[in-house]
Scaffold this active site. Structure first.
Site, PDB file in Angstrom:
ATOM      1  N   GLU A   1      -8.541  12.784 -14.157  1.00  0.00           N
ATOM      2  CA  GLU A   1      -9.054  14.041 -14.695  1.00  0.00           C
ATOM      3  C   GLU A   1      -8.003  15.145 -14.581  1.00  0.00           C
ATOM      4  O   GLU A   1      -7.779  15.914 -15.526  1.00  0.00           O
ATOM      5  CB  GLU A   1     -10.316  14.478 -13.934  1.00  0.00           C
TER       6      GLU A   1
ATOM      7  N   THR B   1       0.762 -24.573   5.924  1.00  0.00           N
ATOM      8  CA  THR B   1       1.367 -24.210   4.641  1.00  0.00           C
ATOM      9  C   THR B   1       2.621 -23.375   4.858  1.00  0.00           C
ATOM     10  O   THR B   1       3.634 -23.572   4.184  1.00  0.00           O
ATOM     11  CB  THR B   1       0.361 -23.435   3.773  1.00  0.00           C
TER      12      THR B   1
ATOM     13  N   ASP C   1       5.794 -25.471   3.492  1.00  0.00           N
ATOM     14  CA  ASP C   1       6.229 -24.936   2.196  1.00  0.00           C
ATOM     15  C   ASP C   1       7.256 -23.812   2.312  1.00  0.00           C
ATOM     16  O   ASP C   1       7.994 -23.544   1.372  1.00  0.00           O
ATOM     17  CB  ASP C   1       5.024 -24.424   1.405  1.00  0.00           C
TER      18      ASP C   1
END
Length: 352
Positions: free
Chosen positions: A53, A197, A201
């Protein structure tokens, strides 16, 4: 009503320009109209900067603003935060009518901005394209309605529901999926994995979208296994990483990296992790694995969405089985996308 929909659609398009930069604030757009002419548009560009606004109003003179109509996708605020109240500025600008799509679910705002505008004699219309506005800020809306983050569980599997070969980093999906996941992460405030993980990874959990607010990387490492893997990317780069653990030594935060925060867990419950995230105002979490963590999350808390990428490959007996919840899970609002020879299927769960 047709004109209101038209101008509100323009405001929604403006709001989308702020994607990836508003962080904990919602995306908001605004359009100012007078005598059927669009005088100005605006949007929330960046967290901490002018609201939509204020952005639109700042482009016009007092004469232009007088007796105009403001279209805004979210209820104007009525409290002091990083910016002063937009409701005060609207009243001061002598705008005649305000059309609002969505009532703000934030308890500091809900109904208060609307009430102040009405008390000042401004005509207020609400609910114009409200569903579209709510969907635009789905995570924000959900967080302030439920005091809990939106949780999406993502998994990439072979046709036999395997996520990797035991003990090895195993790329399964194609490059198109890789790019899609990198983009997907940018819409969430946190990305979560388990310690297995992280170790196998060694991911960065980054995004290919330019943003001043990349997702916080979260690792669940109850036993403190990361202490023996200090070389990992998540522990040595400059993006924020939060580690949740029950290991007392790790809880002392011995990583010598100011971007790492270690949170000590008192219980075995994954609920404790998400309660902490809620208190920190984290509105959305993208869970990327592995299957043990994802199963615990699916069984212990309410998950909003499951995203599954599937590749045309079988990993066989050497493969690690993917997510298998304890109970039957039905998904709705299913969306299927073909990405080369891979497929993405996403669906939402509903509160009972």
């Amino acid at each position: 009503m047709e004109k209101d929909n038209f101008y509100m659609n323009l405001a929604l398009k403006e709001a989308k320009k702020g994607r990836y930069q508003t962080w904990k604030n919602p995306m908001v757009g605004a359009v100012i109209v007078k005598n059927n002419h669009i005088l100005a548009t605006g949007y929330h560009h960046h967290y901490g900067q002018n609201h939509a606004e204020r952005d639109a109003i700042s482009k016009l003179t007092p004469e232009q603003l007088f007796n105009s109509t403001l279209y805004v996708t979210l209820e104007p605020c009525n409290h002091y935060g990083k910016q002063p109240p937009c409701s005060d500025l609207i009243i001061k600008s002598r705008i005649k009518r305000v059309v609002i799509a969505q009532v703000d679910p934030h308890k500091l705002v809900t109904g208060k901005g609307i009430a102040k505008l009405k008390n000042a004699g401004i005509q207020v219309t609400t609910g114009v394209l409200a569903d579209e506005a709510s969907e635009l800020n789905k995570f924000y809306s959900y967080f302030y309605q439920h005091d809990f983050p939106w949780v999406a569980v993502k998994e990439a599997t072979s046709l036999d529901n395997k996520v990797a070969i035991h003990g090895q980093r195993t790329p399964i999906t194609n490059q198109a999926v890789y790019q899609q996941v990198h983009s997907e992460r940018a819409d969430y405030q946190a990305v979560m994995i388990g310690s297995t993980t992280a170790i196998i990874d060694n991911p960065i959990l980054g995004t290919n979208i330019k943003s001043d607010y990349p997702p916080i990387r979260i690792i669940i490492d109850r036993r403190g296994r990361l202490l023996n893997h200090l070389h990992l990317n998540l522990l040595s780069d400059t993006n924020s990483t939060w580690i949740f653990t029950q290991n007392e030594q790790m809880a002392e935060n011995c990583f010598n990296n100011p971007k790492i925060e270690v949170i000590h867990l008192e219980t075995e419950k994954i609920q404790e992790v998400f309660n902490y995230l809620s208190k920190k105002g984290i509105q959305s979490v993208y869970v990327e694995g592995g299957p043990t963590l994802e199963k615990a999350i699916m069984n212990e808390i309410f998950v909003n969405e499951v995203i599954k990428y599937t590749a045309p490959i079988f990993l066989g007996d050497e493969g690690v089985t993917g997510l298998v919840p304890n109970e039957t899970v039905h998904l709705t609002n299913i969306k299927r996308t073909i990405l080369g020879d891979n497929e993405r299927i996403a669906g939402e769960l509903k509160h009972v």
